[in-house]
Write an enzyme that holds these catalytic residues in place. Sequence first.
Site, PDB file in Angstrom:
ATOM      1  N   LYS A  40       0.333  -2.844  -0.217  1.00 11.52           N
ATOM      2  CA  LYS A  40       1.022  -1.699  -1.049  1.00 11.52           C
ATOM      3  C   LYS A  40       1.211  -2.333  -2.491  1.00 11.52           C
ATOM      4  CE  LYS A  40       3.211   0.018   3.113  1.00 11.52           C
ATOM      5  NZ  LYS A  40       2.861   1.325   3.161  1.00 11.52           N
TER       6      LYS A  40
ATOM      7  N   GLU B 160      -2.077   1.243   9.524  1.00 18.27           N
ATOM      8  CA  GLU B 160      -2.107   0.123  10.732  1.00 18.27           C
ATOM      9  C   GLU B 160      -1.302   0.950  11.969  1.00 18.27           C
ATOM     10  OE1 GLU B 160       1.820   0.512   9.388  1.00 18.27           O
ATOM     11  OE2 GLU B 160       0.142   0.337   8.165  1.00 18.27           O
TER      12      GLU B 160
ATOM     13  N   ARG C 176      -1.361   3.770  13.259  1.00 13.19           N
ATOM     14  CA  ARG C 176      -1.961   4.440  14.210  1.00 13.19           C
ATOM     15  C   ARG C 176      -2.834   3.645  15.075  1.00 13.19           C
ATOM     16  NH1 ARG C 176      -4.954   7.316   9.315  1.00 13.19           N
ATOM     17  NH2 ARG C 176      -2.815   7.196   8.377  1.00 13.19           N
TER      18      ARG C 176
END
EC number: 3.4.11.1
Length: 496
Positions: free
Chosen positions: A270, A342, A344
Amino acid sequence: MLKIKLEKTTFENAKAECSLVFITNKDFDHVWVKNKKLLETFKYEGEGAFLDQENKILYVGVKEDDVHLLRESACLAVRTLKKLAFKSVKVGVYTCDTHAKDNALLENLKALFLGLKLGLYEYDTFKPNKKESVLKEVIVALELHKHCEKTCANSLEKSAKEALKYAEIMTESLNIVRDLVNTPPMIGTPVYMAEVAQKVAKENHLEIHVHDEKFLEEKKMNAFLAVNKASLAVNPPRLIHLVYKPKKAKKKIALVGKGLTYDCGGLSLKPADYMVTMKADKGGGSAVIGLLNALAKLGVEAEVHGIIGATENMIGPAAYKPDDILISKEGKSIEVRNTDAEGRLVLADCLSYAQDLSPDVIVDFATLTGACVVGLGEFTSAIMGHNEELKNLFETSGLESGELLAKLPFNRHLKKLIESKIADVCNISSSRYGGAITAGLFLNEFIRDEFKDKWLHIDIAGPAYVEKEWDVNSFGASGAGVRACTAFVEELLKKA
């Protein structure tokens, strides 16, 4: 802790250092409004808070005749009072007509008491110079502000006692979630999350099973394990399974929560600004812990299983990678094209574990997608699933509880976007659009046919953590999902 004391007396005769009067729908002519001229002089129009210092009366506006605005105004009142020097305050009983139904009085009392109780919350664990609130007690005079319709048939005292019990349980449960979500990642690890769950289990006499990476390996929960690979040596994963079993259970319900104690995105890193607040990625798992506390204390007639997948998603030599193909517990292969998708993966294995319990209903909670926040805003959770009746029940009961919810529809065109050329499914959509729904459709791939109509997915990415005060929520974690799901379970059991 703010104590609420019920007294069978009139508002005028109740004794406290300060009086709290709500101006509902700009009604300045009520007998409890003592200095109308003063309010006119200062051009107070029934919005926000105004202190009449001479008479020691705090006026707080309720813009419309709405129970949700009453809850919000009650919270504002306590936020205002905690900055003042009053140790006690008295208030009467207010009823709003908007939600006038068979239990209108009870719902208004719940809203009033919950708003009052939540007003004191502030996450100040790391503030060296904490300012303790002087306010310790609210005296509730059991006198109605206005005549109650025939729908308020229950006795005032009985309804007040029931509402107070609800408010105390819900406040405690929400604050468990808020504290856990607000806890910084250096402390709030998967092991710490399990410790919080163990405390809740001990207090409520719940079963609890805390499983480590060896158990995950045995159960072939490889998608879950992959997310934890970079953290394994320092902060290993935990699969937390809480169980509430009453003597009489009308339903078996599985609640599944995403517990990402910190998410930097993994190798699909990110941007720095996007990492801030990622301690809140454990919002779904935290909500499940809070829900077990609430449902157990309320004594609901359902066997409830709370399943939390707790892990970090970090970078390191062992981190899972874009291009990896994972074999999930359900046996389906997953092409990884983005390691920041991640949650999910963790949920896929946890949902598989939940289905092994053969529940009547499965509800998962997750701060799953930024797309949900873009689509619905930061105050609203999304509901997804196949069963329209179940989705409608969650939406209506959740809205009545005071949470904001909206349904998002699955469709066959979006489903095509998570197809993979080299695996059963891809963990990220091939399009930038519809990301909240494609994430839900990914989870759908791991729901067996017999559970399709028993499953709901709730994306709480927006309201789980907001960096400002709003409604009855302070800066930070809100406890999103707890009030809504508690109301959903209660309504579900009425139909059982």
